[in-house]
Design an enzyme around this catalytic site. Sequence first.
Site, PDB file in Angstrom:
ATOM      1  CG  MET A  20      -5.887  -1.834   0.141  1.00 50.21           C
ATOM      2  SD  MET A  20      -6.920  -3.321   0.005  1.00 50.21           S
ATOM      3  CE  MET A  20      -6.570  -4.175   1.534  1.00 50.21           C
ATOM      4  CG  ASP A  56      -9.304  -6.355  23.023  1.00 51.74           C
ATOM      5  OD1 ASP A  56      -8.836  -7.391  23.537  1.00 51.74           O
ATOM      6  OD2 ASP A  56      -9.001  -5.219  23.422  1.00 51.74           O
ATOM      7  CB  CYS A 104      -0.876   0.039   1.256  1.00 48.36           C
ATOM      8  SG  CYS A 104      -2.528  -0.592   0.993  1.00 48.36           S
ATOM      9  CG  HIS A 105       1.006   3.728  -3.216  1.00 42.80           C
ATOM     10  ND1 HIS A 105       0.307   2.664  -3.759  1.00 42.80           N
ATOM     11  CD2 HIS A 105       2.042   3.960  -4.063  1.00 42.80           C
ATOM     12  CE1 HIS A 105       0.892   2.289  -4.898  1.00 42.80           C
ATOM     13  NE2 HIS A 105       1.951   3.062  -5.103  1.00 42.80           N
TER      14      HIS A 105
END
Lengths: 156, 156, 156, 156, 156, 156
Positions: E113, E128, E76-77
């Site tokens: 993304m 969690d 990824c950029h």
Amino acid sequence: MSELTHFNKAGRAKMVDVSEKKITARVAKASGKIYMSKETINKVLSGHMNKGDVLAVAQVAGINGAKKTWELIPMCHNLLLTGVDIEFTVDDCHCYIEAVAEVKTQGNTGVEMEALTAVNIALLTVYDMCKAIDKRMYIEEVKLIEKQGGKSDFSL
Amino acid sequence: MSELTHFNKAGRAKMVDVSEKKITARVAKASGKIYMSKETINKVLSGHMNKGDVLAVAQVAGINGAKKTWELIPMCHNLLLTGVDIEFTVDDCHCYIEAVAEVKTQGNTGVEMEALTAVNIALLTVYDMCKAIDKRMYIEEVKLIEKQGGKSDFSL
Amino acid sequence: MSELTHFNKAGRAKMVDVSEKKITARVAKASGKIYMSKETINKVLSGHMNKGDVLAVAQVAGINGAKKTWELIPMCHNLLLTGVDIEFTVDDCHCYIEAVAEVKTQGNTGVEMEALTAVNIALLTVYDMCKAIDKRMYIEEVKLIEKQGGKSDFSL
Amino acid sequence: MSELTHFNKAGRAKMVDVSEKKITARVAKASGKIYMSKETINKVLSGHMNKGDVLAVAQVAGINGAKKTWELIPMCHNLLLTGVDIEFTVDDCHCYIEAVAEVKTQGNTGVEMEALTAVNIALLTVYDMCKAIDKRMYIEEVKLIEKQGGKSDFSL
Amino acid sequence: MSELTHFNKAGRAKMVDVSEKKITARVAKASGKIYMSKETINKVLSGHMNKGDVLAVAQVAGINGAKKTWELIPMCHNLLLTGVDIEFTVDDCHCYIEAVAEVKTQGNTGVEMEALTAVNIALLTVYDMCKAIDKRMYIEEVKLIEKQGGKSDFSL
Amino acid sequence: MSELTHFNKAGRAKMVDVSEKKITARVAKASGKIYMSKETINKVLSGHMNKGDVLAVAQVAGINGAKKTWELIPMCHNLLLTGVDIEFTVDDCHCYIEAVAEVKTQGNTGVEMEALTAVNIALLTVYDMCKAIDKRMYIEEVKLIEKQGGKSDFSL
């Protein structure tokens, strides 16, 4: 013949399981050099004396690098470093700066990578701060020089 | 005689002000080598063919290293990298692996440090994955080989 | 009466949409002080002269803090800082060290938080390096002193 | 007269060697305040009641700050925090919000810096979320208030 | 037949070169669900009303996840996100919580993304915070639902 | 009826105090699937055979994800992972790739979140590398499948 340990049965990388290894006091020392022009090394030296201390910045960067090793080297374990120090020697005759890093931990795996990363990041920081005046610097002889506390000790 | 640019009037390090510099397409290429024993390089090569691909891991690590340069080199600017690639050459005759990294950005400062960091982290990753069988590896000739798009181009 | 802008319709925090804001040159300046005992401030001063330069480390830490602001302040945007500098004034009469940070960017949102974070992290680093001899230090007057380039300028 | 411990013989910063120190249960508490206008503190309070809960975000940010202390303060050791909590008191009469952070670890060095960083980042987050309506907020009295489990206990 | 674009000639992963792509306004939306027991979802709902707001924490975590995507997804950029928001829907009839994340940037590559990572990290945070009472939660249907501003728009 | 443990008396999130919990060997296993088109899964498979190995990158990303869990999930404790491995199964009949991650530690809290995060980041990386040819992939059935070493074991 010994095998590369970082791969699972499928041939893919894994973080080696060190759960069963004993926690011992571990030390590693690594060193490396950055070569530069006469003019550049004189700049670094004069900054050290007066103001513009390149090596003070490289020192902090190298210690930070040691702490970030687990983020940079994919299969490295996270460790609690109990001590990190870096020493620089400026050789203005052969035009290099040498960094020696010593890293300590109490852990179940060694700190070679932490010492090597500290050296590399410290030298890259020197590069960064001098690159405006010298683009021909290069890093040489980055190597482990000592390692204690694991299965077998090592010393160059 | 040109001066180190990373220091303010008090002689302390600063992140150089590049606000006025133009945004241009910039490229940098760096290279470096890791030397190892014949046995180790053969392991790396055979992994490449079959399974246990050290260089696939080093590739990912090097690209990650390029992206993290701003976190590692204290006075580096954060940049938006628009491309990173690394090529490895395995020379099993002279027993070294060479990494060449190319980094691109559209920005107001260069990507030399990103290319150099990519090379270093890639080579350190090779070290990490082979260190169980070889503690005498060393990194050599980490250097900038090309730079375009800034005030002045550079090529080794 | 103006409203807090960091919340969506459900009342939950969001990163404010700045897509439509213009990219302009932005500067922010912040300052803060750490107070300590006479003995401690003298140590810091003598290190500055000779060796053991607390403020050199704090300088690097503060600049790093500016770069990491987006990771620390949940709703902050990531920005490309184009310049960061910190200046320290040691007032050994009133026993404080003042840090003033200036941060610049070309972006669509301001850098107040980056300047404030730089100040805070720099002062915390002073605290860290002196805490073995002084546990009663405290940080005071951390505030924005100037801001340019956004919808409205500000100056204290 | 005691000396600053974070420097090596060359006068450069190091991560202090704590390898020989015992692992004990350690606790540290720190506090700090952010002052703001009457209007701003009323906004924060009303958000707390209804929607737009500034302090919920500051709580998460402060805990994250405690965990990231080793990345922010250059000579800090990485530690495994075993508990972090932050409590806010809103004093709408004197127009401040106070944050008190408590951090715990089982380690060979203390968690003062973690508690102080938690407080600072929590208060900076309040600043960030209110800065659109108030640019004159300031942070005051950031200090250690308690420390247990090291060579000597401390309490303000 | 189109090819995977993330590989160089040697067959190794690279960060795709986007230097030549135009900077446009880009938006991406992604969604996902976490399923849990009736008892658990009731806990989450009652916390939302009174105190113990799981989703407030998940909101902050998801936004942080969007900002850290470049660190997590190797090719990824890094991008400058100009807006991130997350909306939760609690369906206590079918026992799931849905997260929808919207991410914006002005850049030369998309933010799919980032939106997907925001959703994932938000849902993992719910996991969690509820795992002490429910170990059988599971995440489903994490997918892109909309994308604008690139070569071709997409909508589910 | 058991309560959510991550909240303090004020109803705000905290990092649960595990100082008193025993350090034991802990293992967690999690799994998840990404579904894609027939064409896409064939690309992934052919890369695995020849060049362009998507899963080699996803493997590294997943391990990195496990190590970064404490940075991503706000109330997670930092832990020293002593082993991480991921296994992929490619089912080209039902068009999915399954990832199973196993994480180990010696610590006072479990590693469920680390295993789940490893799975998620690995699958997101597959998504990233295939998204140029397939925008309709989706992630399903991310769940804990085993957990040992805490107060109570769990197995699906």
